[in-house]
Write an enzyme that holds these catalytic residues in place. Structure first.
Site: not given
Ligand code: PLP
Length: 376
Positions: A323-325, A366
């Site tokens: 994910t983009c975290d 996401n």
């Protein structure tokens, strides 16, 4: 890995990460608990993995259940279990939830403060209450200590309050911390429990039960003591602190019942180096903290990650989710050794993932779907 899981994965045709859980292992684990602590009733902690197949199997095997919410109560009822085998073990409940549980026939509740006693007295009159006492969680990889439980000497007042309000002051509970490596962890808690029993008796209240909680480990990477060692240490501590007047006891295993029954199959999405000279590789999987691997927070639980290239030379890796975290990193402080031959598209197996994975998986962060589970 069990032969049944291996066979299932060989024939699997769908895509994406999944957890495969072998019910035979759960059955063996339940039998082992029942055999190791023969005088102690098992209350499965539903939050570890509430798959209907698990709840049904445990219901038919005679297990009781520790639940934390109305949702979990509904799941246990759907598995065919009756209210007399359910303990509402969450000390933090809305009064309306207590009323709903009481209407459904549940009469065993955990409390750890006077306000909760009052709620139970109003919403579930005449019920049995168990007061949770604080445990420091030393020796546990996933301590549950800070949030729950009163000081033992205060438990006496809380139980007396319950008694005055017409409830049955039934006993004491504690949790020594999840994935507890120290078999002696129960000793201190049982010393406190025994002193609460004694002072309550002096005030004319006869407690009947000690809930020994969970904490029994699953085997991840670190070696864990055998279940028999826990059983023996607990029995020794009961004898030491209660003498010949050993109370009724229950345990609430979650991880110890289902942890080693499941395995996640995942895939390598990307392998990256962050500079030309660095040996350290970043290995991104198609599963991360938001898909069920939440217990990697602070790198607490270190799952065994297996590949088909484990005989090859290994090198240090940061392991991360897709994910983009930026919190979605599983292992970085202590890099994870993975084969240098590992390649994008390779499958990896994350072992002992049967507990606290599907329940921690987010709904669609996401756009990734929640962790799929196959119970076989
Ligand atoms: C989570 C929980 C358990 C299960 O703990 P494990 O360490 O997984 O065995 C037992 N009792 C209570 C009250 C819990 O909250």
């Amino acid at each position: 890995m069990t032969a049944r899981i291996r066979e299932f994965l060989k024939n699997r045709t769908d895509e994406g990460p999944c957890l495969v859980l072998d019910l035979d292992v759960v059955r063996d684990n339940y039998t082992a608990f029942a055999r190791t602590l023969p005088d102690t009733k098992v209350y499965y902690a539903v939050k570890a993995n509430p798959a209907p197949e698990i709840l049904k199997l445990l219901t038919t095997m005679g297990s009781c259940f520790d639940v934390a919410s109305i949702g979990e109560i509904d799941m246990v009822f759907a598995a065919g279990c009756t209210a007399d085998r359910i303990s509402y073990g969450n000390p933090i409940k809305k009064e309306s939830e207590i009323a709903t549980a009481y209407k459904a026939g549940i009469t065993l509740y955990a409390v750890d403060c006077e306000a909760e006693v009052e709620k139970v007295a109003r919403a579930a009159p005449g019920s049995r209450v168990i007061c949770r006492i604080h445990c420091d969680g030393t020796g546990a990889e996933w301590p549950l200590s800070r949030k729950f439980g009163c000081e033992p000497d205060y438990a006496v007042d809380i139980l007396e309050h319950a008694h005055r309000l017409g409830l049955v002051a039934h006993g004491i509970s504690f949790h020594v911390g999840s994935q507890q490596h120290n078999v002696e962890a129960w000793d201190r808690a049982l010393a406190s429990a025994a002193s609460v029993f004694k002072v309550c008796a002096e005030r004319g209240i006869n407690l009947a039960m000690v809930n020994l909680g969970g904490g029994f480990p699953a085997k991840y990477i670190r070696k864990t003591p055998k279940l028999e060692s826990y059983g023996k240490a607990i029995f020794r501590a009961l004898r030491k602190h209660f003498g010949n007047a050993i109370p009724n006891t229950i345990i609430e295993p979650g991880r110890g019942l289902v942890g080693n029954a499941g395995m996640i199959e995942a895939e390598v999405v990307l392998i990256a180096k962050r500079n030309r000279e660095d040996d350290l590789r970043w290995v991104y999987l198609d599963i991360g903290k938001f898909h069920g691997l939440a217990e990697t927070i602070d790198e607490s639980i270190r799952y065994p990650i297996k590949t088909t290239k484990d005989k090859d030379e290994t090198g240090p890796c940061v392991v991360a989710g897709p994910t983009c975290d930026s919190v979605d990193v599983l292992y970085q402080k202590t890099p994870y050794p993975l084969p240098v031959s590992l390649a994008i598209g390779d499958k990896v197996l994350i072992e002992a993932a049967g507990a606290y994975t599907t329940t921690y998986s987010s709904v669609g962060f996401n756009g990734y779907p929640p962790l799929r589970q196959y119970v076989i």
